[in-house]
Write an enzyme that holds these catalytic residues in place. Sequence first.
Site, PDB file in Angstrom:
ATOM      1  N   ASP A   1       0.851  -1.189   0.000  1.00  0.00           N
ATOM      2  CA  ASP A   1       0.000   0.000   0.000  1.00  0.00           C
ATOM      3  C   ASP A   1       0.884   1.235   0.000  1.00  0.00           C
ATOM      4  OD1 ASP A   1       0.250   1.084   3.034  1.00  0.00           O
ATOM      5  OD2 ASP A   1       0.298  -1.108   3.013  1.00  0.00           O
TER       6      ASP A   1
ATOM      7  N   ASP B   1       0.606   3.678   2.439  1.00  0.00           N
ATOM      8  CA  ASP B   1       0.464   4.281   3.749  1.00  0.00           C
ATOM      9  C   ASP B   1      -0.604   5.373   3.700  1.00  0.00           C
ATOM     10  OD1 ASP B   1       1.380   4.049   6.465  1.00  0.00           O
ATOM     11  OD2 ASP B   1       2.371   5.981   6.251  1.00  0.00           O
TER      12      ASP B   1
END
Length: 250
Positions: A211, A213
């Site tokens: 991802d 963040d």
Amino acid sequence: MSHKIGIIGGSGLDNPQIFSHARDISLSTPYGEPSSPLREGEIDGVQLVLLARHGREHTIPPSQVNYRANIHALAQAGCTHILASTAVGSLREEIARGDLVVPDQFIDFTRQRKMTFHEHFEPGNPVHCAMPDPFDAALRDILNRGLEELGFRHHEKGTVVTIEGPRFSTRAESRMFRAWGADIINMSIATEAILANEAGIPYAAVAMSTDYDSWKDDEEAVTWDAIAKVAAENADKVLRLFRHIIPHFA
């Protein structure tokens, strides 16, 4: 000297079946029980010991992991090297979801963990462990060569910031970590690296980017469900990597 490789499985790799002649052993340590029984086995004649960082059913939150017991148990089992896997968030546009990273530096942003074996010093003998390069260069080279040979998209180095968790970062924190020079973020690796260095066991990690963040305004905020999905999709890459490089230790 024969090698015995400890493997710490992180998110997406809590209970992999990666080797032959597997058997479970339970060890007690002066620091309590490790996160899971140790599973011993071998790949191409190389002895391995697998430990699930968060338990085999992923029931132990990052800040509640008994890192000291985990590293001590691997040392008790005779491990000469430790390889770890971990899911991470990317703090850089160029580190995409699914990319693998072999970190060479960490920033420790944890606050409440027991992260040393030295709770007191012997008179006249203080112990301060030097740690300018916390990840073993030879192990990192083996990981990077393996990733190159397998053709997996990867980054040969990076700075990982380890936060306490289990919550994810605010946008302000995420942007601060980027300004500090961190490339990826997770909740475990710095603690393990510190303890492995104190124990004198070479340690390196391969990180799976899942991802971005919280720093990207054009991305949805990170969620555990999204992380788990990408981690599961990429776990096979890490298993293939470990199977590929373990014969190097024969």
